[in-house]
Motif scaffolding. Structure first.
Motif, short mmCIF file in Angstrom:
data_model
loop_
_atom_site.label_atom_id
_atom_site.label_comp_id
_atom_site.label_asym_id
_atom_site.label_seq_id
_atom_site.Cartn_x
_atom_site.Cartn_y
_atom_site.Cartn_z
N MET A 109 -6.05 62.70 -19.11
CA MET A 109 -6.81 62.56 -17.86
C MET A 109 -5.93 62.65 -16.62
N ARG A 140 -22.38 58.41 -18.96
CA ARG A 140 -21.65 58.73 -17.73
C ARG A 140 -20.74 59.94 -17.95
N ALA A 141 -20.08 59.95 -19.11
CA ALA A 141 -19.20 61.09 -19.41
C ALA A 141 -20.01 62.34 -19.70
N ALA A 192 -11.38 65.73 -14.37
CA ALA A 192 -12.77 65.57 -14.83
C ALA A 192 -13.59 66.81 -14.50
N TYR A 225 -14.42 61.31 -20.20
CA TYR A 225 -13.59 60.23 -20.77
C TYR A 225 -14.45 59.00 -20.98
N LYS A 280 -5.08 58.71 -21.63
CA LYS A 280 -4.75 58.59 -20.21
C LYS A 280 -3.90 59.76 -19.75
N PRO A 297 -13.58 55.47 -22.01
CA PRO A 297 -12.36 54.70 -22.24
C PRO A 297 -12.58 53.50 -23.15
#
Ligand SMILES: Nc1ncnc2c1ncn2[C@@H]1O[C@H](COP(=O)(O)OP(=O)(O)O)[C@@H](O)[C@H]1O
Ligand SMILES: [Mg+2]
Lengths: 308, 231
Positions: free
Chosen positions: B48, B144-145, B74, B80, B45, B82
């Protein structure tokens, strides 16, 4: 007049209330849904919309329709801009903390109210509707001669009231398209679902918040511009819409847009009908009781889904 | 090259990370090992930008990304994944991926590439993310990342609660990305899984660095792990 036509009249009045209420409440619901904060100043954005509508209409010459159309464009924009500004200068500073936001928006409520009182004054002022033809409405009955349609005396509405219902429906469809079909709607929904992941995937959450808060204010103002030709603009007129919007948002399920619209129709219609047959006070009492019951027995709202 | 330079960070006043220093080179897999609550998720975290740094800096290829607002991280090329997947559950698979593409400013060819790595997602583009199976959700979180064409990937316990076949699929993709020169920071609980993919292993405890060792050394001498994890 018989019961039937009377009921139809009451329903039409209720539908106008429901239409404006849906616009106002959808703004509050959007703000709560995406930002998870309660905007106590929402009713004042409504009031500002009405007052600005009067101001614009009285400064634009020409036929009433022209002033009204200009007001319809300018008032929501101005109020939306003001709301976005309030978000960036005040709510952002209190970090959207739920309790501190309530206190901050109470402050905004009083500032807007008092500034309006000092500038616009304590008078209630009308805005002329752009058109207002009286439309007689038909009723029917099964008599000895079979089915027949007739025009009871006193059963009528105005073209403007029908316009309010149609315009509100059109705006609601627009909001739905915005949320479901556009890029900015996608960013809003992602922010609503998981703020932290929205940030981690490059969504400018602060800008989304300012946009949503502005949009919420603009929708309230739009509802006010539509209703002000049948009511009057007054600096204290924000209280009722705020209360009713809260009722609608809670009954509809916090943050659920379809639920909010359904609840606005339910509350608006029953408000119209109960006010006509009994008294406006009873309508408010029943609505408030319904909220209490919903909070106790179905906290997710009548139309909300089970989660959260 | 991702560098964490003596970062201190935490939640509110509670400091969790203390002078934590890590480096992940391009094409390298660095595994972060530590007990529950050691601060592994907190480290991710902090990278990011989701937690404010009290001091220290996070740099990507020399650029100080910890000085940027969180939503700009990003776009610098940090993907990321998570812990717990954190998909946008009510959005469709396609919309989740679209948000990844948007984050990296990437076009449809990157989407195609990600879908080639996870062909199973291709058949489910219209489905809502929360209705996917656990393994498919992890694939989507990874895809997605990947859609932002990352230079660095952060994976937080990607195989938690998955079937062996899914674990293998995820691990293959991690290897592909490493071979393409992506730097990978991987948090993984299972020591055997760590040893099979890692290039280096960084042990942390109470938000502080312990030793950072070559995975080769650990593969030769398992007792090093027991010593650092105390298991
Ligand atoms: N949101 C939070 N607020 C306060 N403390 C937290 C929060 N999340 C984690 N912590 C604390 O930070 C420490 C490190 O947690 P975490 O980074 O999640 O550990 P892990 O290494 O298991 O991923 C723990 O002591 C945990 O209790
Ligand atoms: Mg963790």
């Amino acid at each position: 007049m018989d019961f039937g036509p009377y009921l139809m009249l009451a329903s039409l009045e209720g539908a106008v209330t429901a239409a404006v209420l849906a616009l106002t409440a959808i703004g509050l619901s959007l703000v709560f849904g995406v930002m998870r904060v309660v905007n106590v100043a929402h009713g004042e954005f409504f009031m500002l919309g009405a007052v600005l509508a009067w101001w614009v209409a009285s400064h634009v010459g020409g036929p009433p329709a022209l002033g009204f159309i200009v007001a319809l464009a300018i008032a929501p924009l101005a109020v939306g801009g003001l709301a976005a500004l309030a978000d960036m200068t005040v709510l952002k500073r209190v970090n959207y903390d739920p309790e501190r936001t309530i206190v901050a928006t109470i402050g905004i409520l009083y500032i807007l109210q008092q500034v309006t009182l000092m500038t616009y004054g304590p008078e209630a002022r009308p805005v002329e509707p752009p058109f207002n033809t009286r439309l007689a409405l038909p009723w029917f009955e099964w008599g000895e001669n079979g089915f027949q349609i007739y025009w009871p005396w006193g059963l009528s509405t105005t073209s403007y009231k029908l316009f309010v219902i149609g315009a509100a429906a059109a705006v609601l469809i627009g909001v739905w398209i915005l949320m479901a079909r556009t890029r900015i709607g996608l960013l809003m929904r992602a922010t609503q679902l998981d703020r932290e992941m929205a940030l981690a995937f490059g969504i400018p959450v602060e800008r989304v918040y300012a946009t949503v808060f502005g949009l919420g204010g603009a929708l309230a103002a739009l509802g006010a511009v539509l209703i002000v030709p049948t009511q009057q603009a007054h600096y204290l007129m924000g209280g009722d819409p705020l209360l009713l919007s809260f009722i609608v948002v809670i009954i509809g399920g916090l943050g659920s847009l379809p639920g909010t619209v359904a609840a606005a129709i339910l509350i608006g219609l029953s408000d119209g009908i109960i006010s006509v047959f009994f008294s406006p006070m009873l309508a408010k009492i029943l609505a408030t009781m319904l909220v209490a019951l919903v909070l106790v027995f179905r906290p997710q709202g009548l139309f909300g889904s089970g989660e959260k | 090259m991702l560098e964490l330079d003596k970062i201190n960070a935490g939640y509110g006043r509670a400091q969790i990370l203390r002078d934590l220093t890590l480096r992940v080179a391009p094409g390298e897999i660095l595994c972060l090992l530590g007990r529950n609550g050691a601060g592994k998720t907190t480290t991710m975290k902090a990278i990011m930008g989701l937690l404010p740094l009290m001091s220290g800096a996070v740099r990507l290829d020399g650029k100080e990304i910890s000085a940027l607002p969180a939503h700009k991280v990003a776009g610098c090329g940090v993907g990321y994944i998570p812990q717990g997947r954190r998909l946008f559950g009510e959005l469709s698979v396609a919309q989740n991926l679209e948000l990844g593409l948007r984050a990296g400013g990437c076009g449809p060819e990157v989407l195609e590439d990600s879908l080639d790595l996870f062909p199973r997602l291709r058949e489910r583009m219209g489905q809502r993310a929360q209705t996917l199976s656990g393994g498919e959700q992890q694939m989507l979180a990874t895809a997605r990342a990947l859609c932002l064409k990352p230079r660095v990937l952060l994976l937080d316990e990607p195989t938690e609660g998955l079937q062996p076949s899914m674990i293998a699929a995820i691990r293959d993709v991690i290897a592909v990305m490493r071979d393409r020169g992506v730097g990978i920071l991987l948090v993984e609980q299972r020591v055997d899984a760590v040893l099979s993919v890692a290039d280096r292993v960084a042990f942390i405890e109470n938000g502080r660095n312990l030793e950072t060792l070559d995975a080769e050394a650990l593969r030769r001498d398992h007792s090093l792990i027991t010593r650092h994890l105390g298991v």
